[in-house]
Write a protein that holds these residues in place. Structure first.
Motif, PDB file in Angstrom:
ATOM      1  N   ILE A  82      33.014  42.234  39.892  1.00 52.81           N
ATOM      2  CA  ILE A  82      33.148  43.332  38.896  1.00 52.81           C
ATOM      3  C   ILE A  82      34.300  43.220  38.018  1.00 52.81           C
ATOM      4  O   ILE A  82      35.507  42.936  38.456  1.00 52.81           O
ATOM      5  CB  ILE A  82      33.428  44.447  40.024  1.00 52.81           C
ATOM      6  N   GLU A  83      34.020  43.741  36.555  1.00 50.91           N
ATOM      7  CA  GLU A  83      35.138  43.863  35.784  1.00 50.91           C
ATOM      8  C   GLU A  83      34.888  44.820  34.791  1.00 50.91           C
ATOM      9  O   GLU A  83      33.662  45.029  34.316  1.00 50.91           O
ATOM     10  CB  GLU A  83      35.012  42.469  35.000  1.00 50.91           C
ATOM     11  N   ARG A  84      35.908  45.609  34.400  1.00 45.56           N
ATOM     12  CA  ARG A  84      35.745  46.853  33.623  1.00 45.56           C
ATOM     13  C   ARG A  84      36.095  46.550  32.193  1.00 45.56           C
ATOM     14  O   ARG A  84      35.726  47.252  31.063  1.00 45.56           O
ATOM     15  CB  ARG A  84      36.330  48.003  33.861  1.00 45.56           C
ATOM     16  N   ASP A  85      36.904  45.580  31.885  1.00 42.38           N
ATOM     17  CA  ASP A  85      37.586  45.268  30.522  1.00 42.38           C
ATOM     18  C   ASP A  85      36.698  44.404  29.567  1.00 42.38           C
ATOM     19  O   ASP A  85      36.294  43.311  29.970  1.00 42.38           O
ATOM     20  CB  ASP A  85      38.858  44.478  30.587  1.00 42.38           C
ATOM     21  N   LEU A  86      36.144  45.100  28.461  1.00 48.19           N
ATOM     22  CA  LEU A  86      35.153  44.595  27.627  1.00 48.19           C
ATOM     23  C   LEU A  86      35.394  43.280  27.201  1.00 48.19           C
ATOM     24  O   LEU A  86      34.381  42.045  27.181  1.00 48.19           O
ATOM     25  CB  LEU A  86      34.500  45.210  26.714  1.00 48.19           C
ATOM     26  N   ASP A  87      36.707  42.978  26.544  1.00 52.22           N
ATOM     27  CA  ASP A  87      36.976  41.328  26.177  1.00 52.22           C
ATOM     28  C   ASP A  87      37.150  40.609  27.200  1.00 52.22           C
ATOM     29  O   ASP A  87      36.296  39.261  26.944  1.00 52.22           O
ATOM     30  CB  ASP A  87      38.510  41.730  25.618  1.00 52.22           C
ATOM     31  N   ARG A  88      37.398  40.724  28.445  1.00 51.12           N
ATOM     32  CA  ARG A  88      37.379  39.791  29.467  1.00 51.12           C
ATOM     33  C   ARG A  88      35.878  39.564  29.864  1.00 51.12           C
ATOM     34  O   ARG A  88      35.679  38.514  30.120  1.00 51.12           O
ATOM     35  CB  ARG A  88      38.520  40.311  30.821  1.00 51.12           C
ATOM     36  N   ILE A  89      35.111  40.578  29.729  1.00 42.87           N
ATOM     37  CA  ILE A  89      33.749  40.564  30.272  1.00 42.87           C
ATOM     38  C   ILE A  89      33.103  39.403  29.363  1.00 42.87           C
ATOM     39  O   ILE A  89      32.338  38.433  29.667  1.00 42.87           O
ATOM     40  CB  ILE A  89      32.982  41.896  30.283  1.00 42.87           C
ATOM     41  N   HIS A  90      33.398  39.603  28.180  1.00 46.09           N
ATOM     42  CA  HIS A  90      32.842  38.867  26.927  1.00 46.09           C
ATOM     43  C   HIS A  90      33.337  37.282  27.181  1.00 46.09           C
ATOM     44  O   HIS A  90      32.415  36.452  27.108  1.00 46.09           O
ATOM     45  CB  HIS A  90      32.971  39.212  25.634  1.00 46.09           C
ATOM     46  N   ALA A  91      34.627  37.059  27.423  1.00 45.48           N
ATOM     47  CA  ALA A  91      35.023  35.652  27.768  1.00 45.48           C
ATOM     48  C   ALA A  91      34.482  35.194  29.079  1.00 45.48           C
ATOM     49  O   ALA A  91      34.072  34.184  29.050  1.00 45.48           O
ATOM     50  CB  ALA A  91      36.603  35.913  27.497  1.00 45.48           C
TER      51      ALA A  91
END
Ligand code: SAM
Length: 213
Positions: A82-91
């Motif tokens: 699970i991840e909520r940070d969009l930039d990190r999700i993209h990476a």
């Protein structure tokens, strides 16, 4: 905590890692993304190997480093993260596509405090790895512990928070409050009668909790 000399001694003994992992470590350093420390993640992977975990829940993906390391170490396991940070999700998504282990990972995008229903669809989990907002650890534990199988373990990272849990003279109010919360969580966890818990001074401090029979 392991003192720096011992930590670098162990780091030097570690076998080489896939080039994509080395690239991710570099990316994390350059972009100030906190990922698990080398010795800490080896301890986590070894526990999961001993347990032969088949389904793992991770709270806090960041760029997908620990998820991919778990996938590589346990080729028969699937990982829900699970991840909520969009930039990190993209990476993370880009790294998952590039890695041969990416197919083992299912990324849930959103706040871990709000995506319980999605997470429950993949339950039960053999292991839960908590590595997200440190102030919310107890909430994550309470929400997701019910999806752990009977022989399951919960591993919580950063419970010694760079050794700050032993310091009383912390200047920053924000850090002081965070340390208070981590200490509160540690006390709560060690007093939790449903689990056997041990805290190991490895990496940033990991707590290993095993459900009592
Ligand atoms: C320490 S990093 C995770 C590192 C990763 N496990 C690794 O070792 O490669 C913590 C991550 O948790 C995410 N996070 C924090 N609180 C969260 C929450 N409530 N829901 C989802 N993600 C959260 C942050 O955005 C951050 O990327």
């Amino acid at each position: 905590m392991l003192n720096e000399k011992l930590n670098s001694y162990i780091e030097k003994l570690l076998p080489g890692r896939e080039s994509l992992f080395v690239e991710m470590e570099k990316y994390a350093l350059e972009n100030k993304v906190p990922i698990m420390e080398l010795v800490g993640i080896e301890a986590l992977l070894q526990l999961l190997r001993i347990q032969n975990a088949k389904k793992i829940l991770e709270v806090g993906t960041a760029i997908g480093y620990s998820a991919l390391r778990m996938a590589e170490a346990l080729p028969n396991a699937s990982i829900v993260t699970i991840e909520r940070d969009l930039d990190r999700i993209h990476a993370a998504e880009e790294f998952f596509v590039r890695s041969k282990h990416g197919g083992q990972i299912h990324l849930i995008k959103g706040d871990a405090l709000e995506v319980e229903e999605l997470v429950s669809e993949h339950a039960p989990y053999d292991a839960i790895f908590v590595d997200a907002a440190k102030g919310q650890y107890q909430k994550f534990f309470e929400i997701y512990a019910k999806y752990l199988c009977d022989d399951g373990i919960i591993i919580t990272d950063n419970v010694l928070f760079k050794g700050l849990v032993t310091q009383s003279d912390i200047e920053s109010k924000r850090i002081r409050n965070l340390v208070k919360k981590i200490d509160g969580f540690n006390q709560w966890l060690m007093d939790n009668l449903d689990y056997h818990t041990v805290i190991l001074p490895v990496g940033d401090g990991i707590a290993i909790s095993k459900k009592k029979r």
